[in-house]
Design an enzyme around this catalytic site. Sequence first.
Site, mmCIF file in Angstrom:
data_model
loop_
_atom_site.group_PDB
_atom_site.id
_atom_site.type_symbol
_atom_site.label_atom_id
_atom_site.label_comp_id
_atom_site.label_asym_id
_atom_site.label_seq_id
_atom_site.Cartn_x
_atom_site.Cartn_y
_atom_site.Cartn_z
ATOM 1 N N GLU A 87 10.189 7.934 -13.352
ATOM 2 C CA GLU A 87 10.759 9.043 -12.568
ATOM 3 C C GLU A 87 12.168 8.559 -12.419
ATOM 4 O OE1 GLU A 87 6.863 10.062 -9.914
ATOM 5 O OE2 GLU A 87 8.340 8.972 -8.856
ATOM 6 N N CYS A 100 0.037 2.801 -4.310
ATOM 7 C CA CYS A 100 -0.727 3.931 -4.552
ATOM 8 C C CYS A 100 -0.070 5.050 -4.179
ATOM 9 C CB CYS A 100 -2.105 3.914 -3.638
ATOM 10 S SG CYS A 100 -3.139 2.626 -4.018
ATOM 11 N N ARG A 101 -0.304 6.418 -4.687
ATOM 12 C CA ARG A 101 0.362 7.425 -4.429
ATOM 13 C C ARG A 101 -0.821 8.542 -4.251
ATOM 14 N NH1 ARG A 101 4.660 8.522 -8.921
ATOM 15 N NH2 ARG A 101 5.315 10.127 -7.482
ATOM 16 N N HIS A 123 0.892 -1.313 0.163
ATOM 17 C CA HIS A 123 -0.069 0.040 0.070
ATOM 18 C C HIS A 123 0.971 1.260 0.061
ATOM 19 C CE1 HIS A 123 -3.543 -1.936 0.444
ATOM 20 N NE2 HIS A 123 -3.526 -2.785 1.566
ATOM 21 N N GLY A 124 0.233 2.432 0.025
ATOM 22 C CA GLY A 124 0.978 3.608 -0.319
ATOM 23 C C GLY A 124 0.245 4.815 -0.097
#
Length: 468
Positions: A454, A353-354, A302-303
């Site tokens: 990135e 996730c962001r 998760h994030g």
Amino acid sequence: MTEEDNWDEDLEEDAAIANLVHQLNIHKQHIGKSDRNSEVRPLNERVDFVALPCGHRMPTDYVVAWFKCYLKQKKTEFSCPRFNEVQGKSCGLKLSYQDLCQLIPLTDKQREFLEENLAALVARRLFDFKACPGCQSHVERRDRSNLCVNCIICTANLKRNYYFCWSCRREWKGPANNSVQCGNTGCGQRARTSDPLIGCKPEFKMKMLREKGDDIYPIKDKSNDRKRLALLINNVEFKNLDDRTGADKDELRMEVLLKGLGYTVITLRDLSAQGMLSAMRDFAQREEHSESDSCFVVLMSHGDASGISGVFDSFDSEDEEDIFPTDEIFNCLNTPNCAGLRDKPKIILIQACRGATCLGKFCPVTDKEGSVDVPDAVPRRNRGKEHREKDFCCLRSCTPDTVSYRNQENGSHFIQDIVEIFNQHAHQDHIEKLFRKVLKKFKIMHPDQMPCKERTTLSKRFFLFPGL
């Protein structure tokens, strides 16, 4: 037949043996159970760090994850992964399961998992078990020099002697005493499923190196001297968030892909932010990197906008925040901190996730602005001519302030598509071209999510040349 050829079959047999051991209640005979570990502890209590006999101190979840990693490699002892600066190599201190129990108060779930798998390994070494193709019951082969094995259950059910071949697992044909093969067609020859990873042709590699060699990162030829490493961290079970159901499929697919590309994969599960930091720092110091030409680091969890969630993270309470900043990945592997990978490609894949919010399941896309200010690094005096951060290529599963999707049956779109694209095109495309194809597929197939490249600082093309 190589160990990799046996990988899928070994997994099936280990699972069968573990199930048999469970039925026999072998795992209930606790090994080396200490008074400390038998105490009833509050559910929210966790020991953050443990000091090993070698003097190295590390997060307890990291030690447990390493022990599980060794079990997956069919090893029954833990080796300390911390780098020993005096010896110039990994510490390597051996610890048994009994030692682990004395050092760490394992949860009941951890204890059951470790003991079942240890018992399965022991059973595999002491006994010769396989499932009968007729009734699927587990049969022990007493005479290891004979492939012809009798199943007493099938014999009773069929009211005739039933024998099967230990090699091809079909009903026996031919002479009843044979150590080579039975009379079935193809017995003794392993029927290999087609490898989804297309191998590179030597002519293509020679052509590319001849025409564009100066613009391609040096690649070591496949040999015993080449020691490529990949680190895979997969957080599946969380204390305060929903478990990442389906992530085991991502893990297996990525392991198969990386092994096919020639990397030895270190898989660590369920780490805190401190555990992930320790894993990155120890990975950066591995002596194998000096004999490698590149590395992969894959993180799945998760994030949110601030980083990657550890297993103790909570989106509802700042007091229980357990976040691993992605900056630490680059910091650990950069020029001054990872000499073994200097001037070599370092490929980072992040499935997390962001967005400003993440509910742990299929995360809804948020239109809430969730940017975070990150202070610039403290300026340091230039100590050499090499740039501090270079030769990286990072692909993240989504753009900032958005989320990643994961199917609870099949795993994440991101990992599935990476594996598919690499299998089909890595034999002729360099890494950035592969990533572009992943992005193009998302644009067509998954319009609600867009991967993001990135901090890419590759100055040359990085070809994987699978199989060579």
